[in-house]
Design a protein around this motif. Sequence first.
Motif, PDB file in Angstrom:
ATOM      1  N   PHE A   8      44.110  39.091  40.240  1.00 17.56           N
ATOM      2  CA  PHE A   8      43.020  38.130  40.039  1.00 17.56           C
ATOM      3  C   PHE A   8      41.815  38.514  40.892  1.00 17.56           C
ATOM      4  O   PHE A   8      40.659  38.362  40.473  1.00 17.56           O
ATOM      5  N   TYR A   9      42.059  39.017  42.069  1.00 12.70           N
ATOM      6  CA  TYR A   9      41.005  39.547  42.938  1.00 12.70           C
ATOM      7  C   TYR A   9      40.215  40.635  42.202  1.00 12.70           C
ATOM      8  O   TYR A   9      38.977  40.616  42.165  1.00 12.70           O
ATOM      9  N   LYS A  10      40.951  41.560  41.591  1.00  7.90           N
ATOM     10  CA  LYS A  10      40.307  42.650  40.849  1.00  7.90           C
ATOM     11  C   LYS A  10      39.550  42.104  39.642  1.00  7.90           C
ATOM     12  O   LYS A  10      38.434  42.550  39.340  1.00  7.90           O
ATOM     13  N   GLN A  11      40.126  41.141  38.934  1.00  3.40           N
ATOM     14  CA  GLN A  11      39.457  40.567  37.772  1.00  3.40           C
ATOM     15  C   GLN A  11      38.131  39.905  38.169  1.00  3.40           C
ATOM     16  O   GLN A  11      37.148  39.975  37.420  1.00  3.40           O
ATOM     17  N   GLN A  12      38.098  39.281  39.324  1.00  5.78           N
ATOM     18  CA  GLN A  12      36.847  38.671  39.780  1.00  5.78           C
ATOM     19  C   GLN A  12      35.789  39.735  40.052  1.00  5.78           C
ATOM     20  O   GLN A  12      34.611  39.551  39.736  1.00  5.78           O
ATOM     21  N   ILE A  13      36.197  40.847  40.624  1.00  7.59           N
ATOM     22  CA  ILE A  13      35.266  41.959  40.843  1.00  7.59           C
ATOM     23  C   ILE A  13      34.748  42.473  39.500  1.00  7.59           C
ATOM     24  O   ILE A  13      33.540  42.700  39.326  1.00  7.59           O
ATOM     25  N   GLN A  14      35.646  42.656  38.564  1.00 11.43           N
ATOM     26  CA  GLN A  14      35.242  43.140  37.230  1.00 11.43           C
ATOM     27  C   GLN A  14      34.284  42.155  36.558  1.00 11.43           C
ATOM     28  O   GLN A  14      33.316  42.565  35.906  1.00 11.43           O
ATOM     29  N   LEU A  15      34.537  40.865  36.743  1.00  6.05           N
ATOM     30  CA  LEU A  15      33.660  39.848  36.167  1.00  6.05           C
ATOM     31  C   LEU A  15      32.278  39.884  36.813  1.00  6.05           C
ATOM     32  O   LEU A  15      31.252  39.746  36.127  1.00  6.05           O
ATOM     33  N   ILE A  16      32.232  40.093  38.113  1.00  9.21           N
ATOM     34  CA  ILE A  16      30.953  40.211  38.820  1.00  9.21           C
ATOM     35  C   ILE A  16      30.173  41.407  38.283  1.00  9.21           C
ATOM     36  O   ILE A  16      28.962  41.326  38.040  1.00  9.21           O
ATOM     37  N   LEU A  17      30.844  42.531  38.084  1.00 11.51           N
ATOM     38  CA  LEU A  17      30.183  43.721  37.545  1.00 11.51           C
ATOM     39  C   LEU A  17      29.693  43.474  36.118  1.00 11.51           C
ATOM     40  O   LEU A  17      28.583  43.875  35.749  1.00 11.51           O
ATOM     41  N   TYR A  18      30.514  42.804  35.322  1.00 10.64           N
ATOM     42  CA  TYR A  18      30.137  42.488  33.947  1.00 10.64           C
ATOM     43  C   TYR A  18      28.908  41.588  33.919  1.00 10.64           C
ATOM     44  O   TYR A  18      27.960  41.816  33.152  1.00 10.64           O
ATOM     45  N   THR A  19      28.889  40.578  34.772  1.00 10.72           N
ATOM     46  CA  THR A  19      27.759  39.651  34.846  1.00 10.72           C
ATOM     47  C   THR A  19      26.490  40.363  35.291  1.00 10.72           C
ATOM     48  O   THR A  19      25.382  40.014  34.865  1.00 10.72           O
TER      49      THR A  19
END
Length: 436
Positions: A245-256
């Motif tokens: 979930f930590y990694k998914q949040q990073i990926q979401l930040i990059l996507y945003t």
Amino acid sequence: MSHISSYVVLIIYYTLNWISAAIYRITGIKIGKVDKNTVLRRFSNEEKYGEHGLFSNDIADSNWNEAFSMLLSCWQKDEQLHAFGRMFEVNEITITRLRERQVICNALRRNPSINMIPVKRPIFIVGMMRSGTTLLQRLLAEDPDNRALKYYEIMKAIPPEEVRQGQADPRMQMAATYIDIMGTVDPAFTTSKHFFEVDTPEECIQLFERSFISKSALMFMHNSDEYRQWLSDRSKEDMLKVYRFYKQQIQLILYTAHESSSRRRLVLKDVFHVLFLESLLELFPEACIINTVRNPVDLIPSTCSMTEEIAHLYSHIDRKKLGQRMVTIVGYFADALVKFRRDFDRLSSSCSGRKIFMDVQYRDLVDAPIETMQRVYDHFQLPLSTELRAKFEAYLKANPQNKHGKHEYSLKKYGLTEDVIQRRFSEYTSYFNVRP
């Protein structure tokens, strides 16, 4: 937020605590209740149990509810929390994290391709607090090939509405408001002790807090023994779920940030990672991990002083007890790091593979930062060009030590002595060859 509004928050802080203390003395009743039901009452049944509610099949870490329940149970037992701490620093922040978690999970559901965004050979800075981690992260962030998470991104992973490229991100104003409030309640915290702005690189602990794996609890809870034991009992598999979930949040930040195809290295930092290095390396096998090390005789009082600035938002401060608590908590981090590194270094000494860990002395980083950065880049076989060296030099010239005021601290202020610290951290200083 205007300065007037910030001072209103300050007035609320003191008034609420004064009234609560008076009521408690007269009736024995405390204002503000900390428990799971109080928090969950703020959510509708649809938000809790609907198709994509908090308790639906979570696409991230299905164990979050256990962590959430344990965290609030431990906070509930903290008799030293004052009214502001109970009502805002625990209840309101917990509610905010629950809502953020739900928003993030829903965003991941809507666009599963986010999970495919690469996180290329991230650099993790895992040194003890107050050991030069901020300086190192901000220098690394000067490299165009690196990407640090900014304060406003960590505070809120995605904006409240879609932001087109070139538009102002509303999260920046939200972050500015919070910094303004913190600066009003405690001016030293956002200046001499830890200067930061909305877009400066920051530690990634908030990404854990949304799974209710909480460094804040360790730092600010008066008796964190039960919570610390619960954390220690987490298995590698438990923490792999949290790290996913930590990694998914990073990926979401990059996507945003419209950086889905970015190949830059992430630069992430927090001492909290030392507790779960096995899980970190399982999910990020290409990671480069830097451990900044500093003499605990200096590190501990600096940590005490920094913690004191935030801790009064939770409870009234007894400096001697705070000093003892920080020795325990920093010792917990240091012991975990030494234990893992001793085993890891023994196994890797017979291998000729790439280097994963590097230790950086605080004094080297402060006294010879450019030479230290050269060693870091050489160690991990990263290119350091003349242009990048000039960027480092420009950053250091624009941000000299003590630019925002000198951070004064002492062991005596917290009822500690050099002899006590040296004995407690002898294993840490010996293993990492910590210099004065």
